[in-house]
Each structure stands twice: as structure tokens, then as C-alpha cells.
Design an enzyme around this catalytic site. Structure first.
Site, mmCIF file in Angstrom:
data_model
loop_
_atom_site.group_PDB
_atom_site.id
_atom_site.type_symbol
_atom_site.label_atom_id
_atom_site.label_comp_id
_atom_site.label_asym_id
_atom_site.label_seq_id
_atom_site.Cartn_x
_atom_site.Cartn_y
_atom_site.Cartn_z
ATOM 1 C CG ASP A 159 41.153 13.079 37.442
ATOM 2 O OD1 ASP A 159 41.764 14.010 36.618
ATOM 3 O OD2 ASP A 159 40.291 12.312 37.058
ATOM 4 C CG ASP A 189 43.599 15.595 33.253
ATOM 5 O OD1 ASP A 189 43.435 15.129 34.664
ATOM 6 O OD2 ASP A 189 43.057 14.492 32.376
#
Length: 426
Positions: free
Chosen positions: A95, A296
């Protein structure tokens, strides 16, 4: 970005004898001294970690929180890491929108933890219980006083303690000793609903609990990587996906890289100069800093300020029965003088229930916002490279197995000077 609330507590630390397996490991393996890297500078290398794609409830960022939501375009991509000596395997989301490694621990008896693999410090010869985030080498004293961190995820939360141990990417080729959060409590939603065990944050260190919690920076500082980069390829349905550390894969690119400098430390955040709809400028990114966008890998959709999202929903008018998908315009994002273009097949989700726009509202207040998010739909279209040494992000058109320019005319990545643009409404 997860929200952290700390409190100090005193815990009775139950002393457990190291099991025979961990004892044998001690006898046969020397524990590496700081920075605890498993490859020397002369052995600089790289590793490719395969990723699994699954369409399921995911964790996405909403106004500074991670929020679970359902959408038929939402996907999770996750891969393997190992922790401890001998290694314990976990599936994690890699992430770029968060900064810490989060894993459920054996001390967590909640269903959300017990339904996943749990980290057991007692089985690791190299584990160390850490008292405080700002003193990352200080062990928990006999009285058990330590920090407990609580992380809120919109629809739920987790609480945990700090632990230090060996963390290896993939099956253990490239490793470092790093601090992470071992969960002692997890709410059922969203954690019991996800197929992966934890989250490995790859943001810049400003989003970590502290410098010693950034696995990426530990690997870079230790010189273990051939290059201080990692590259992300998100495949389509039925296609392989991967994240590579220490290198990036030119064979997964069908265009040159376009580099954009990180503008604000924390996210992999870059400047976007304009948004185009059907080649027409929307006039959304005025001012010296333009629009700000975070790349992201932990967000399932595209996102932007609610005012912009509502404007695009109104302008695009995606038919729920998918009847107008072939006539919908491209959406282009101008970054470093190039137009990064998505076709309707990229930004609209088609499923048995019909069509929906893969765009959600995200209102982050100043000074961190407003902020756009390039999530999974964008990351399937573009291969991305994250350069830690030079603090920049690279974008290239991804080369998929059945590579045909999705818009049919080769305009997915164009120089602005060669792209006809008209100011919307003028």
C-alpha cells in the site's frame, strides 16, 4: 492514511519459553546486526513479488481514513511477505497510501484475527517487543509499560503494540529488521471480510509511526536494493500482477516513463496541471500548485473532491444499462506535460448489474487537501515506478497480455503540445 490515537498502558507481559523450533534456529543462524539486512552491499539485488487480484470488499481512503465499501470495480491486490526467524508467511496489501506494516498477532482472539494468519512472537528467535515508537530500539521493561496504538479505518479499528523483527519480501530474498504494529484487537468489519492478513505500507516515512517503521527506507539505507525503486503492475482479470523491488520492468511498459517529482512528503504525491474530458480543459487546477494527486495502490477506485466528482458524474451521464459506454469521452490527467488518458472502459465498471462510474468523493481538508487519488483503475492502465532516492513517480502505459490501446487511437499518453485542448465553457 490511517488515524492514530496513542495511549500509555501497563500490561502484564506473559513470559513464554522459546519453542524448540525457534531454539534450533538460534543455534544454526547468526542474528544479523543493525541494519539487519540479509544481503550485503556487494549482493545488491531485486525481487519480484507476484500479486493476487480479487474482487472483494477492500480498504480505501476517505478523508484521511481507510473506509470499507463495495463496488463492482473494486479489487484488492496482495502478495506474500515473511516475518520472523524461522519465517512466518503472511498475505499483505502493498500500500503506497500508508506507512506501516500491520499484522494480526497471536495475542488477538477476535474473529477478524483468528480467521487470518497471526504473527507469533514466541516462535521467532529475532523478535523484540518495543515499548515506544519514538524509541524504536527500547524493549518493553519488566513492568510491561508500553505504547498501544489504535488505528481507525472508517468502518472499524484495530489496536496493537510495537514489535521489531526480520521482515522479508516475497519468500525471503530481500529482508530487513523493521518495527511494525502487531494487532491485539481488530473489529469484525472490515478485517474479517478481507482475504489478506495485513497491510504493508510503502508511503514515504512521514506517514509511518517513525523512521524505524519504514521498510522501504530501511532497504534503501542498507544498500540492499540494486536500485532504490519499486515498480507496480496491476493486471486485468485473469492476468498476472506483480510488484518489483530494486528494479522496474521495462517489458511491462509500452511507452517511455513520464517522471513527476513528489510535491509533498508523505504520500507519493505529485502535481496535476489539468483534467480533460473529451480533450476539453475543465479549468480545475488553477493556481501555482495546480491540483495535487496521490498515487495509491491501496485504493480501489479513482477519487477526488466531491465538487469535482459531482461535476464529472453530471457531465459524463454514465447509463446504468451501459447503453452509452461506447460514446463516453476519455478523461485525461495532465502530469509533467503529458496527458495520462483513461477511456470509458477504464473508468466505468461493467458487471451483470449494469455500469457504474469508478469514481468516489474524497474531501480532505487543508493543508493536506484537497487531494485526488489515482487508484486501481488508473494503475491498471499505467505501470508506475516509485523512486525513493530521487523522490519521484514514473508513469508509463502498461503492456497487458492482449495489448491494444484501449482507446483505439493511441492517445493514452500524449504530449500536451500535440493534444488539442479547449477550455471548457469558453
Amino acid at each position: 492514511m490511517a488515524i492514530h490515537a496513542r495511549c500509555i498502558t501497563t500490561l502484564y507481559m506473559k513470559q513464554l519459553l522459546c519453542l524448540t523450533l525457534a531454539g534450533l534456529w538460534r543455534q544454526t543462524h547468526a542474528i544479523i546486526s543493525a541494519p539487519q539486512l540479509f544481503q550485503t552491499a556487494e549482493q545488491k539485488g531485486s525481487i519480484v513479488v507476484p500479486l493476487v487480484r480479487r474482487r472483494k470488499l477492500g480498504l480505501t481512503q476517505v478523508a484521511g481514513r481507510r473506509h470499507g465499501h463495495r463496488n463492482n470495480q473494486a479489487s484488492e491486490y496482495y502478495g506474500q511477505v515473511t516475518v520472523g526467524s524461522p519465517p512466518q508467511s503472511f498475505l499483505v496489501v502493498f500500500d503506497t497510501g500508508s506507512g506501516n506494516l500491520l499484522l494480526p498477532s497471536k495475542e488477538c482472539s477476535d474473529e477478524a484475527c483468528s480467521s487470518h494468519r497471526r504473527y507469533d512472537a514466541a516462535l521467532s528467535a529475532t523478535s523484540m517487543q518495543i515499548a515506544y515508537a519514538d524509541q524504536p530500539t527500547r524493549q518493553v521493561a519488566r513492568d510491561g509499560t508500553r505504547d498501544i496504538v489504535t488505528i481507525t479505518f472508517g468502518t472499524g479499528e484495530m489496536s496493537g503494540v510495537y514489535v521489531r523483527d526480520n521482515v522479508c519480501l516475497g519468500r525471503g530474498n530481500i529482508c530487513s529488521k523493521v518495527n511494525f504494529v502487531a494487532a491485539t484487537e481488530e473489529s469484525d468489519e472490515p478485517f474479517s471480510l478481507v482475504p489478506f492478513d495485513g497491510i504493508l505500507g510503502l508511503s514515504l516515512p512521514q506517514m509511518s509511526e517513525g523512521p524505524a517503521f519504514s521498510l522501504l527506507d530501511d532497504l534503501v539505507a542498507g544498500g540492499v536494493l540494486k536500485e532504490s525503486v519499486f515498480g507496480v503492475f496491476f493486471g486485468n482479470e485473469g492476468e498476472d500482477s506483480e510488484i518489483s523491488f530494486g528494479t522496474f520492468k521495462r517489458e511491462l511498459m509500452s511507452s517511455p516513463l513520464v517522471w513527476a517529482d513528489v510535491t509533498v512528503q508523505g504520500y507519493w504525491q505529485v502535481q496535476m496541471d489539468e483534467v480533460l474530458v473529451g480533450g476539453e480543459r475543465q479549468g480545475l487546477c488553477t493556481g501555482g500548485d495546480g491540483c495535487q494527486v496521490a498515487v495509491d495502490t491501496g485504493t480501489s477506485l479513482l477519487a477526488g473532491p466531491s465538487q469535482v466528482v459531482h461535476m464529472l458524474v453530471s457531465e459524463l451521464q454514465v447509463a446504468s444499462d451501459c447503453s452509452n459506454i461506447d460514446s463516453l469521452p476519455d478523461i485525461g490527467f495532465v502530469v509533467s506535460g503529458r496527458v495520462l488518458s483513461l477511456t470509458a472502459k477504464d473508468y466505468v465498471s461493467q458487471a451483470s448489474g449494469g455500469c457504474t462510474l469508478g469514481l468516489m468523493s474524497l474531501d480532505i481538508p487543508p493543508p493536506k487537501g484537497p487531494l485526488f487519488i489515482f487508484g486501481d483503475p488508473f494503475l491498471r492502465k499505467f505501470y508506475t515506478v516509485y523512486d525513493r532516492r530521487n523522490n519521484r513517480v514514473g508513469f508509463a502505459l502498461a503492456r497487458h497480455n492482449t495489448q491494444v490501446n484501449a482507446d483505439g487511437n493511441g492517445t493514452s499518453l500524449l504530449d500536451v503540445s500535440r493534444h488539442s485542448m479547449h477550455l471548457r465553457g469558453k
